[in-house]
Design an enzyme around this catalytic site. Structure first.
Site, mmCIF file in Angstrom:
data_model
loop_
_atom_site.group_PDB
_atom_site.id
_atom_site.type_symbol
_atom_site.label_atom_id
_atom_site.label_comp_id
_atom_site.label_asym_id
_atom_site.label_seq_id
_atom_site.Cartn_x
_atom_site.Cartn_y
_atom_site.Cartn_z
ATOM 1 N N HIS A 17 0.851 -1.195 0.000
ATOM 2 C CA HIS A 17 0.000 0.000 0.000
ATOM 3 C C HIS A 17 0.887 1.246 0.000
ATOM 4 O O HIS A 17 2.079 1.175 0.311
ATOM 5 C CB HIS A 17 -0.910 -0.010 1.222
ATOM 6 C CG HIS A 17 -2.012 -0.998 1.108
ATOM 7 N ND1 HIS A 17 -2.628 -1.552 2.192
ATOM 8 C CD2 HIS A 17 -2.628 -1.540 0.025
ATOM 9 C CE1 HIS A 17 -3.579 -2.391 1.793
ATOM 10 N NE2 HIS A 17 -3.588 -2.398 0.479
ATOM 11 N N THR A 46 3.923 -0.390 -7.445
ATOM 12 C CA THR A 46 4.927 -1.143 -6.691
ATOM 13 C C THR A 46 5.898 -1.827 -7.649
ATOM 14 O O THR A 46 7.115 -1.798 -7.441
ATOM 15 C CB THR A 46 4.255 -2.176 -5.765
ATOM 16 O OG1 THR A 46 3.367 -1.490 -4.872
ATOM 17 C CG2 THR A 46 5.281 -2.961 -4.961
ATOM 18 N N SER A 63 -2.768 -1.733 -10.884
ATOM 19 C CA SER A 63 -2.718 -1.178 -9.536
ATOM 20 C C SER A 63 -3.735 -1.932 -8.676
ATOM 21 O O SER A 63 -4.772 -2.386 -9.182
ATOM 22 C CB SER A 63 -3.066 0.312 -9.606
ATOM 23 O OG SER A 63 -3.217 0.842 -8.319
ATOM 24 N N GLY A 64 -3.453 -2.052 -7.383
ATOM 25 C CA GLY A 64 -4.347 -2.779 -6.482
ATOM 26 C C GLY A 64 -5.803 -2.351 -6.574
ATOM 27 O O GLY A 64 -6.689 -3.188 -6.791
ATOM 28 N N ASP A 69 -4.839 -6.561 -6.997
ATOM 29 C CA ASP A 69 -4.930 -7.533 -5.897
ATOM 30 C C ASP A 69 -5.696 -8.774 -6.355
ATOM 31 O O ASP A 69 -5.320 -9.903 -6.040
ATOM 32 C CB ASP A 69 -5.624 -6.923 -4.678
ATOM 33 C CG ASP A 69 -4.847 -5.789 -4.042
ATOM 34 O OD1 ASP A 69 -3.616 -5.715 -4.248
ATOM 35 O OD2 ASP A 69 -5.469 -4.972 -3.342
ATOM 36 N N ASP A 89 -1.248 -1.606 4.782
ATOM 37 C CA ASP A 89 -1.274 -0.530 5.772
ATOM 38 C C ASP A 89 -2.383 -0.792 6.785
ATOM 39 O O ASP A 89 -3.561 -0.625 6.471
ATOM 40 C CB ASP A 89 -1.496 0.808 5.071
ATOM 41 C CG ASP A 89 -1.385 2.000 5.995
ATOM 42 O OD1 ASP A 89 -1.299 1.800 7.234
ATOM 43 O OD2 ASP A 89 -1.382 3.130 5.496
ATOM 44 N N HIS A 96 -10.248 -0.418 -1.480
ATOM 45 C CA HIS A 96 -10.403 -1.787 -1.978
ATOM 46 C C HIS A 96 -10.163 -2.817 -0.867
ATOM 47 O O HIS A 96 -9.660 -3.913 -1.118
ATOM 48 C CB HIS A 96 -9.473 -2.018 -3.174
ATOM 49 C CG HIS A 96 -8.020 -1.852 -2.859
ATOM 50 N ND1 HIS A 96 -7.468 -0.678 -2.461
ATOM 51 C CD2 HIS A 96 -7.003 -2.745 -2.894
ATOM 52 C CE1 HIS A 96 -6.179 -0.839 -2.242
ATOM 53 N NE2 HIS A 96 -5.874 -2.088 -2.502
ATOM 54 N N ASP A 99 -10.948 -6.416 -1.510
ATOM 55 C CA ASP A 99 -9.962 -7.100 -2.349
ATOM 56 C C ASP A 99 -8.757 -7.539 -1.523
ATOM 57 O O ASP A 99 -8.198 -8.618 -1.737
ATOM 58 C CB ASP A 99 -9.486 -6.191 -3.485
ATOM 59 C CG ASP A 99 -10.609 -5.752 -4.405
ATOM 60 O OD1 ASP A 99 -11.626 -6.464 -4.476
ATOM 61 O OD2 ASP A 99 -10.461 -4.699 -5.039
ATOM 62 N N ARG A 105 -7.131 -14.105 2.091
ATOM 63 C CA ARG A 105 -7.889 -15.347 2.251
ATOM 64 C C ARG A 105 -7.443 -16.391 1.228
ATOM 65 O O ARG A 105 -7.196 -17.554 1.566
ATOM 66 C CB ARG A 105 -9.391 -15.081 2.104
ATOM 67 C CG ARG A 105 -10.247 -16.309 2.401
ATOM 68 C CD ARG A 105 -11.719 -16.049 2.111
ATOM 69 N NE ARG A 105 -11.971 -15.913 0.699
ATOM 70 C CZ ARG A 105 -11.976 -16.927 -0.174
ATOM 71 N NH1 ARG A 105 -11.716 -18.153 0.230
ATOM 72 N NH2 ARG A 105 -12.222 -16.720 -1.443
#
Length: 149
Positions: A17, A46, A63-64, A69, A89, A96, A99, A105
């Site tokens: 993050h 990232t 991007s996430g 993600d 974070d 999100h 996500d 999980r």
């Protein structure tokens, strides 16, 4: 239980993050030699920052918040990711968040090694299993997949 084999050359997903990107980049620079022995995958920004700072190739996904993600989660479910380093974070809600929870999980469902902080990432990257093969036990989900609603 079924099993899957992780080869010596692993595919490592790296996600961070915004407020944790500096931590991940510093960690990656410290572990550049070890990371260079593996295939790296990362979410958008990232991935760009990792390539710029490490000089190593990184497969960059979205991007996430734009689905990165979820892309990583799908790769985990397809046995294409062996290790997840995800510096999220804990002090700031993310747009999100569902996500993020889903990614964590699915990592547990498919029993992949995961690190969410520097200390755990240090333990993971220095493990003898990172340099060699590893047989991971997988839960047999056939009964769940074949259940009748």
């Amino acid at each position: 239980m079924t099993q899957k084999q992780l080869n010596a050359n692993k595919t490592i997903a790296l996600v961070a993050h915004d407020h944790r990107k500096d931590d991940l980049i510093k960690w990656a620079i410290t572990n550049k030699e070890e990371l260079s022995q593996h295939n790296l995958v990362a979410t958008g920004t990232t991935g760009r920052l990792l390539e710029e700072n490490l000089g190593l190739p990184v497969k960059k996904l979205l991007s996430g918040p734009l689905g990165g993600d979820q892309q990583i989660g799908a790769l985990i479910a397809q046995s294409e990711i062996d290790v997840l380093i995800f510096f999220w974070d804990p002090m700031e809600a993310q747009p999100h968040d569902p996500d993020v929870k889903a990614l964590l999980r699915v990592g547990i469902v498919w029993n992949i090694p995961m690190a969410c902080d520097v200390a755990t990432a240090d333990f993971l990257i220095s493990s003898p299993y990172m340099k060699g093969t590893y047989t991971a036990a997988l839960t047999d989900y056939d009964e769940y997949k074949n259940r009748k609603l």
